[in-house]
Design a protein around this motif. Structure first.
Motif, PDB file in Angstrom:
ATOM      1  N   ALA A  52       0.821  -1.213   0.000  1.00 26.49           N
ATOM      2  CA  ALA A  52       0.000   0.000   0.000  1.00 26.49           C
ATOM      3  C   ALA A  52       0.850   1.255   0.000  1.00 26.49           C
ATOM      4  CB  ALA A  52      -0.925  -0.006   1.215  1.00 26.49           C
ATOM      5  N   LEU A  54       2.304   2.314   2.842  1.00 25.48           N
ATOM      6  CA  LEU A  54       2.252   2.881   4.184  1.00 25.48           C
ATOM      7  C   LEU A  54       3.525   2.574   4.963  1.00 25.48           C
ATOM      8  CD1 LEU A  54      -1.467   2.033   4.903  1.00 25.48           C
ATOM      9  CD2 LEU A  54      -0.490   4.273   4.435  1.00 25.48           C
ATOM     10  N   ASN A  56       7.780   1.876   4.038  1.00 24.31           N
ATOM     11  CA  ASN A  56       8.719   1.820   2.933  1.00 24.31           C
ATOM     12  C   ASN A  56       9.678   0.646   3.128  1.00 24.31           C
ATOM     13  OD1 ASN A  56       9.666   3.668   5.095  1.00 24.31           O
ATOM     14  ND2 ASN A  56      11.553   3.445   3.966  1.00 24.31           N
ATOM     15  N   LEU A  57      10.296   0.237   2.033  1.00 25.15           N
ATOM     16  CA  LEU A  57      11.159  -0.941   2.065  1.00 25.15           C
ATOM     17  C   LEU A  57      12.482  -0.641   2.773  1.00 25.15           C
ATOM     18  CD1 LEU A  57      10.792  -2.112  -1.622  1.00 25.15           C
ATOM     19  CD2 LEU A  57      10.005  -3.343   0.389  1.00 25.15           C
ATOM     20  N   ASP A  70       8.357   1.319  -5.437  1.00 20.26           N
ATOM     21  CA  ASP A  70       9.249   1.411  -4.288  1.00 20.26           C
ATOM     22  C   ASP A  70      10.519   0.646  -4.626  1.00 20.26           C
ATOM     23  OD1 ASP A  70      10.390   1.734  -1.831  1.00 20.26           O
ATOM     24  OD2 ASP A  70       8.684   0.968  -0.698  1.00 20.26           O
ATOM     25  N   SER A  71      11.648   1.357  -4.628  1.00 20.34           N
ATOM     26  CA  SER A  71      12.894   0.680  -4.948  1.00 20.34           C
ATOM     27  C   SER A  71      14.045   1.460  -4.362  1.00 20.34           C
ATOM     28  CB  SER A  71      13.064   0.575  -6.467  1.00 20.34           C
ATOM     29  OG  SER A  71      14.402   0.268  -6.768  1.00 20.34           O
ATOM     30  N   ILE A  72      14.849   0.785  -3.592  1.00 18.69           N
ATOM     31  CA  ILE A  72      15.958   1.495  -2.961  1.00 18.69           C
ATOM     32  C   ILE A  72      17.053   1.767  -3.980  1.00 18.69           C
ATOM     33  CG2 ILE A  72      17.788   1.274  -1.256  1.00 18.69           C
ATOM     34  CD1 ILE A  72      15.824   0.067   0.553  1.00 18.69           C
ATOM     35  N   SER A  73      17.340   0.776  -4.811  1.00 19.71           N
ATOM     36  CA  SER A  73      18.453   0.974  -5.748  1.00 19.71           C
ATOM     37  C   SER A  73      18.118   2.060  -6.770  1.00 19.71           C
ATOM     38  CB  SER A  73      18.793  -0.337  -6.448  1.00 19.71           C
ATOM     39  OG  SER A  73      17.635  -0.848  -7.049  1.00 19.71           O
ATOM     40  N   LYS A  74      16.811   2.235  -7.059  1.00 20.91           N
ATOM     41  CA  LYS A  74      16.431   3.290  -7.986  1.00 20.91           C
ATOM     42  C   LYS A  74      16.104   4.583  -7.239  1.00 20.91           C
ATOM     43  CE  LYS A  74      14.714   0.244 -11.611  1.00 20.91           C
ATOM     44  NZ  LYS A  74      14.249  -1.068 -11.109  1.00 20.91           N
ATOM     45  N   GLY A  75      16.187   4.536  -5.915  1.00 18.36           N
ATOM     46  CA  GLY A  75      15.899   5.731  -5.109  1.00 18.36           C
ATOM     47  C   GLY A  75      14.489   6.237  -5.312  1.00 18.36           C
ATOM     48  N   LEU A  76      13.550   5.308  -5.431  1.00 16.63           N
ATOM     49  CA  LEU A  76      12.206   5.692  -5.843  1.00 16.63           C
ATOM     50  C   LEU A  76      11.182   5.283  -4.796  1.00 16.63           C
ATOM     51  CD1 LEU A  76      11.776   5.361  -9.538  1.00 16.63           C
ATOM     52  CD2 LEU A  76       9.708   5.392  -8.157  1.00 16.63           C
ATOM     53  N   PHE A  77      10.283   6.167  -4.471  1.00 15.66           N
ATOM     54  CA  PHE A  77       9.196   5.808  -3.566  1.00 15.66           C
ATOM     55  C   PHE A  77       7.943   6.566  -3.954  1.00 15.66           C
ATOM     56  CE2 PHE A  77       6.602   6.339   0.220  1.00 15.66           C
ATOM     57  CZ  PHE A  77       6.484   5.021   0.622  1.00 15.66           C
ATOM     58  N   GLY A  79       4.196   7.484  -2.977  1.00 12.27           N
ATOM     59  CA  GLY A  79       3.366   7.519  -1.772  1.00 12.27           C
ATOM     60  C   GLY A  79       2.050   6.786  -1.973  1.00 12.27           C
ATOM     61  N   PRO A  80       1.419   6.372  -0.873  1.00 14.35           N
ATOM     62  CA  PRO A  80       0.185   5.589  -0.972  1.00 14.35           C
ATOM     63  C   PRO A  80      -0.915   6.327  -1.731  1.00 14.35           C
ATOM     64  CG  PRO A  80       0.647   6.230   1.299  1.00 14.35           C
ATOM     65  CD  PRO A  80       1.844   6.575   0.495  1.00 14.35           C
TER      66      PRO A  80
ATOM     67  N   PRO B  26      22.518  -1.893  -2.233  1.00 15.87           N
ATOM     68  CA  PRO B  26      22.845  -0.707  -3.002  1.00 15.87           C
ATOM     69  C   PRO B  26      23.841   0.167  -2.239  1.00 15.87           C
ATOM     70  CG  PRO B  26      20.471  -0.963  -2.738  1.00 15.87           C
ATOM     71  CD  PRO B  26      21.115  -1.971  -1.887  1.00 15.87           C
ATOM     72  N   CYS B  30      22.848   5.605  -2.508  1.00 21.10           N
ATOM     73  CA  CYS B  30      21.491   5.234  -2.930  1.00 21.10           C
ATOM     74  C   CYS B  30      20.572   5.183  -1.730  1.00 21.10           C
ATOM     75  CB  CYS B  30      21.501   3.849  -3.585  1.00 21.10           C
ATOM     76  SG  CYS B  30      21.791   3.911  -5.331  1.00 21.10           S
ATOM     77  N   ARG B  33      19.845   8.581  -0.394  1.00 24.15           N
ATOM     78  CA  ARG B  33      18.916   9.290  -1.266  1.00 24.15           C
ATOM     79  C   ARG B  33      17.496   8.794  -1.043  1.00 24.15           C
ATOM     80  NH1 ARG B  33      19.102   9.129  -7.633  1.00 24.15           N
ATOM     81  NH2 ARG B  33      19.021   6.955  -7.052  1.00 24.15           N
ATOM     82  N   TYR B  34      17.391   7.468  -0.926  1.00 27.23           N
ATOM     83  CA  TYR B  34      16.083   6.851  -0.720  1.00 27.23           C
ATOM     84  C   TYR B  34      15.482   7.315   0.598  1.00 27.23           C
ATOM     85  CZ  TYR B  34      12.601   3.181  -0.088  1.00 27.23           C
ATOM     86  OH  TYR B  34      11.449   2.501   0.118  1.00 27.23           O
ATOM     87  N   ARG B  37      14.375  10.805   0.527  1.00 30.26           N
ATOM     88  CA  ARG B  37      13.151  10.917  -0.252  1.00 30.26           C
ATOM     89  C   ARG B  37      11.934  10.521   0.575  1.00 30.26           C
ATOM     90  NH1 ARG B  37      13.553  10.402  -6.053  1.00 30.26           N
ATOM     91  NH2 ARG B  37      11.489  10.851  -6.887  1.00 30.26           N
ATOM     92  N   ARG B  41       9.218  13.329   1.851  1.00 24.64           N
ATOM     93  CA  ARG B  41       8.091  13.221   0.953  1.00 24.64           C
ATOM     94  C   ARG B  41       6.920  14.049   1.472  1.00 24.64           C
ATOM     95  NH1 ARG B  41       3.986   9.966  -0.113  1.00 24.64           N
ATOM     96  NH2 ARG B  41       4.087   9.072   1.954  1.00 24.64           N
ATOM     97  N   GLN B 523      -5.194   8.546   3.002  1.00 25.12           N
ATOM     98  CA  GLN B 523      -4.022   8.509   2.128  1.00 25.12           C
ATOM     99  C   GLN B 523      -4.247   7.514   0.988  1.00 25.12           C
ATOM    100  OE1 GLN B 523      -0.714   7.878   4.677  1.00 25.12           O
ATOM    101  NE2 GLN B 523       0.766   8.718   3.242  1.00 25.12           N
TER     102      GLN B 523
END
Lengths: 377, 622
Positions: A52, A54, A56-57, A70-77, A79-80, B26, B30, B33-34, B37, B41, B523
């Motif tokens: 969901a 709520l 993060n990894l 959600d991906s740590i290696s891609k630095g991506l999150f 939001g729900p 990673p 990385c 940064r994560y 973020r 957020r 949310q």
């Protein structure tokens, strides 16, 4: 196309504490009714909350459809609020200050859906869930089951691709739970949504799911259809967690007292070789038959003499407690047992009903074929 | 077939490559940064950082500043310390602790503080436990009524009783209007009129409600099955009380004792009114004198000592609370209340409770009221009664030529009180909710911990020491901030800081109670941070916000120790106004103002309870 993919997902709440979820790989297909099953604290709710957004990894990646969320290696999150999912909470979490109607159309208002369309959608979902008559009421004026429906309606109305349910039935009484189960199944069919459902109740999982993922201590134990899980448990944990009364386990030690165990081991080592690595045997209670004497035991079965030490009626069926060599074995019977407590009997099972586990608790697949053939003979 | 074979392994290997990339953890860049973020957020963390900075400035800096004053040479002391302004010195420490004047500055006030606290605690515990038992566990008459009535002393400012006491017992040691006793021809000795005895008695009566509330609620939650088990085994009533109930009640009692001690430590008003005439100093008044005589360094030392004792007290309390968890006596259905039959003691018991009520509420308030409508004390003839002190004008006095209600000073003070305390309470209520939100929601745990600790800090520092800290920091311009002394801003800032422990506690517990679910549900259906705040969090928390503003407002209205340090005549509030009137011996006017404050505090508390359906016990300590 799979609706949700978890790849090597990890979640830890700070160094030192054990991982809530470790190295989880999960693929949930479109249109599936997937059930995450496990004891409390096994990481199933954490998994749901990670899907969901709520939580993060701490490691790994989650994709919903084509999209990495959600991906740590891609630095991506993501939001729900941007994942376009629905989530029904265990506590329902209805907004106490809003009426049922405002609770339901909350998401539509956020999306600025025009009034006419909004009302039409709300009415359709409310009718489908039979809560239209409570429109103007507040959540505190509704019973648990009605609140549950509102919580569902509120999510369904925005038509999410995936509906997540966190133990939604655990706060209902037995009868309502049965009704809601049927309701959920109907919704799944009617709305065609992918559903991920978290529960610790095996019957709920068995009756609802198209696929069950059994979890324990943060790791995936087995994933398969309900029948797979019950009939071919991948390991001791799954075998013991699913089934009530629980499966009978015969440990294969050096000083094993029980005849059934010794018989079976002799039978299996003769066919699999001496290094067969048999750690334990499992016997589902309903596969155990009871005979009055050795003569009545059908040939080719594993059998042992035992004393009936208890008969527990459970309404329509009976649990029989058998003791032999100090070990207790439970059998279930659909007819009143003819024996009385204190009688000496013979209990027996067909070889094919046996579950064989290695010393480290994994299912010994090789044994399955051998035992199946034994039944044919 | 061939293509299928050729493609399959490649896809397989491609998958493998992807996995090989994903599995090794990673790089830390990385991860950082994560994490950034995720943390940034939502504005929660940013708001939390700002709040932490604000609290550091409002709370930590003043405390550090006054402690630094204690060990650095102050302006004007260069010659005495033979060092330059700002250099380190032990002069103030030795002056306060070892010099010939140390006895007057520190040791005697410390001894007095401890004596008063010990006496007050002793009396409060004896009276309070007896009352709590009578109310909770017996068939005394009018239990319900007493349960509320006997809490009233705590709703009124403590020095209300000090003024009532002087009105009754004042003797010729001090000028101005004579006390009632004196007028009736009996001259009270100094020990009865001023100093330790009255201070102890008044504090005991003022803080007895702590014992009644804490001990009473423990008694009410007491599982009577524990008692029944002992009875079944043949224990008599005395044995049960001594061996079962009392040991289990000890934590609640100890908690009340510690709380009273901490309150006595910072108590200023009572000691000021009743101690001054006979030079009976406690730590709080000694600190006030040091500030008054511009001995900033010594004030720093005394304030530091008060904080230290406060901190030790709170640590003891925390330890006791942990201990108390060892016996959890909350029973499910066992907590039935079976009142003991008092038999022939029913009337005497009721008489005792009524006596306590008369001594702690009835007589003081009646005295104060009568003193404001009588020209000459203790003369009950009809012609002696007048409303001049309230609404008269053209009175034949040197100053205060109008009744108090017609005096513009009163209305100025009332106006100041309302807007200064009101603004400060609103700010601290809002900050409390914000703190609560950040503490419960931020993914950055250390930030939550810092906010929790820092907002709690003023609790360890009695108001008078805190005010001294503010004075030390803001009396002179520092950096871009001008000198704030004499402005209402310093009062507001100090009040906000002083109220933060309760405000943040209230905020945190409200947010905890709300839980994450309602917000997370919003949310999930697509509400961003602002939408969630506007549509879910704030509407649901409206009630707690009201409590978070009202309770500090009431305690702020009757608060004295902060104002007495920081207020100047132009920023007079009701409490300092009444103190000024006391100083000028306008007894009637002072008493009238105190009655007004008492009325506001009392009705305010009642209204707050009605409005928010909270129990007084929850607001305890504010």
């Amino acid at each position: 196309m799979p609706a949700i993919i978890l790849e090597n997902a990890n979640k830890s709440y700070g160094a030192g504490s054990p991982n809530a979820v470790s190295n989880l790989d999960l693929e949930i297909a479109n249109g599936e009714f997937m059930c995450l099953l496990g004891p409390s604290g096994c990481g199933k709710t954490t998994t749901l909350r990670m899907i969901a957004g709520l939580e993060n990894l701490s490691g790994g990646e989650i994709r919903i459809g084509e999209r990495v969320v959600d991906s740590i290696s891609k630095g991506l999150f993501v939001g729900p609020e941007k994942r376009e999912l629905g989530l029904v909470f265990q506590s329902y979490a209805l907004w106490p200050h809003l009426t049922i109607e405002r609770n339901t159309d909350f998401g539509l208002r956020l999306r600025k859906v025009p009034k006419a369309e909004r009302e039409a959608l709300v009415t359709r979902v409310m009718k489908a869930l039979d809560i239209e008559k409570y429109r103007g009421r507040y959540p505190s004026q509704l019973s648990g089951g009605q609140q549950q429906r509102v919580a569902l309606a509120r999510m369904l109305v925005v038509n999410p691709g995936v509906l997540l349910l966190d133990e939604p039935l655990s706060n209902l009484d037995a009868r309502l739970r049965l009704e809601m189960r049927a309701e959920l199944k109907r919704i799944h069919a009617e709305f065609g949504t992918t559903i991920v459902f978290v529960t610790h109740d095996q019957w709920e999982a068995m009756t609802l799911a198209t696929t069950i993922a059994v979890m324990n201590e943060g790791t995936l134990q087995q994933m398969g259809t309900p029948n797979d899980i019950y009939d071919r448990p991948a390991n001791r944990f799954v075998a013991e967690f699913v089934g009530s009364p629980p499966i009978n386990i015969f440990e294969i030690g050096d000083a094993s007292h029980d005849v059934v165990g010794r018989h079976a081991v002799t039978f299996l080592t003769a066919r699999l070789g001496p290094d067969a690595d048999i750690g334990s045997l499992g016997l589902r209670p309903e596969t155990i038959q009871i005979a009055g004497s050795a003569d009545a035991v059908p040939g080719g079965s594993f059998a042992d003499e035992a004393v009936v030490t208890g008969i527990l009626p459970t309404g329509g069926s009976w649990i029989v407690e058998l003791t032999s060599g100090g070990k207790k074995t439970f059998a279930t019977a659909n007819e009143a047992p003819r024996q009385k407590v204190g009688d000496t009997v013979w209990f027996h099972v067909r070889p094919a009903a046996l579950h064989v586990f290695s010393r480290d608790g994994q299912r010994l697949e090789r044994a399955d074929d051998v035992l199946a053939q034994a039944a044919v003979q | 077939m061939t293509t299928g074979n050729a493609v399959a392994p490649r896809r397989e290997s491609g998958r493998q490559v992807a996995r090989a990339n994903a599995i090794p953890s990673p790089a830390w860049t990385c991860r950082l940064r994560y994490r950034l973020r995720v943390a940034l957020r939502e504005p929660t963390t940013i708001i939390g950082l700002f709040a932490a900075l604000l609290f550091a400035y409002l709370i930590v800096v003043p405390v550090v500043s006054i402690l630094r004053d204690a060990v650095t040479v102050q302006f004007g002391d260069e010659r005495r310390t033979a060092a330059e302004v700002g250099s380190l010195t032990t002069y103030y420490l030795s002056r306060a602790f070892t010099s010939p004047v140390a006895a007057n500055l520190f040791w005697q006030p410390l001894r007095n503080t401890l004596m008063v606290a010990a006496g007050a605690i002793g009396i409060a515990v004896v009276v309070g436990t007896a009352i709590a038992w009578l109310i909770c566990r017996t068939d005394m008459f009018a239990r319900q009524w007493f349960a509320t009535a006997l809490i009233v002393p705590y709703m009124l400012p403590a020095w209300t009783f000090a003024l009532a006491w002087t009105t009754l017992f004042k003797n010729r040691t001090v000028g101005g209007q004579a006390g009632w006793m004196e007028s009736l021809g009996f001259s009270p000795p100094d020990w009865l009129a001023y100093g330790q005895v009255p201070i102890t008695l008044i504090l005991a009566l003022h803080y007895a409600p702590f014992v009644i509330l804490l001990f009473g609620s423990a008694l009410r939650r007491f599982d009577s099955q524990l008692e029944d088990s002992a009875r079944v085994l043949g224990a008599g009533r005395g044995a049960i009380a001594l061996k079962i109930i009392l040991p289990l009640m000890r934590p609640a009692l100890m908690s009340a004792v510690v709380l009273i001690f901490a309150k006595c430590l910072g108590e200023f008003g009572v000691a000021y009114v009743l101690g001054l005439p006979v030079k009976y100093d406690v730590l709080a008044t000694s600190l006030y004198r040091s500030i008054g005589s511009r001995q900033t360094g010594v004030a720093g030392v005394i304030a530091g000592a008060i904080m230290l004792i406060g901190i030790i007290t709170i640590l003891i309390d925390a330890y006791l609370v942990r201990e108390a968890q060892r016996f959890v006596t909350v029973g499910g259905k066992g907590a039935m209340n079976r009142p003991a039959r008092l038999g022939i003691w029913r009337w005497p018991a009721t008489g005792f409770a009524a006596g306590v009520y008369a001594a702690s509420v009835g007589v003081p308030l009646l005295t104060l009221f009568l003193s404001t409508v009588m020209r000459v004390p203790a003369d009950f003839s009809w012609s002696n009664f007048t409303l001049d002190y309230w609404i008269g004008w053209n009175l034949p006095t040197v100053a205060m030529r109008t009744g108090i209600l017609l005096s513009p000073d009163l209305w100025q003070a009332a106006f100041n009180t309302l807007w200064i305390v009101g603004l400060a309470s609103t700010c601290s209520g809002l900050l409390g909710i914000i703190t609560g939100y950040v503490v419960v929601r931020t993914p950055v745990r250390p930030l939550a911990a810092v906010l929790r600790q820092v907002t709690f800090m003023p609790y360890l520092v009695p108001g008078i020491a805190f005010a001294a800290a503010y004075l030390s920091l803001f009396a002179v311009p520092r950096g871009p901030i001008p000198a704030l002394y004499g402005t209402s801003l310093i009062l507001i800032l100090a009040l906000i800081a002083d109220q933060m422990p309760y405000a943040s506690r209230a905020g945190i517990s409200a947010m905890m109670q709300l839980g994450r679910d309602p917000e997370e549900a919003a949310q999930v259906v697509g509400a961003g941070w602002l939408a969630r705040m506007r549509l879910v969090v704030v509407p649901i928390q409206k009630g707690s916000l009201m409590t978070g503003i009202l309770l500090p407002f009431i305690s702020g209205i009757k608060g004295l120790s902060l104002f007495v340090m920081l207020a100047v005549p132009s920023t007079d509030v009701l409490t300092t106004f009444s103190m000024r009137l006391v100083d000028y011996h306008y007894t009637q006017a002072a008493n009238a103002v105190v009655l007004i404050i008492a009325a506001i505090a009392y009705f305010g508390t009642l209204a707050a309870q009605k409005l928010t359906k909270t129990n007084l016990a929850e607001g305890l300590g504010s």
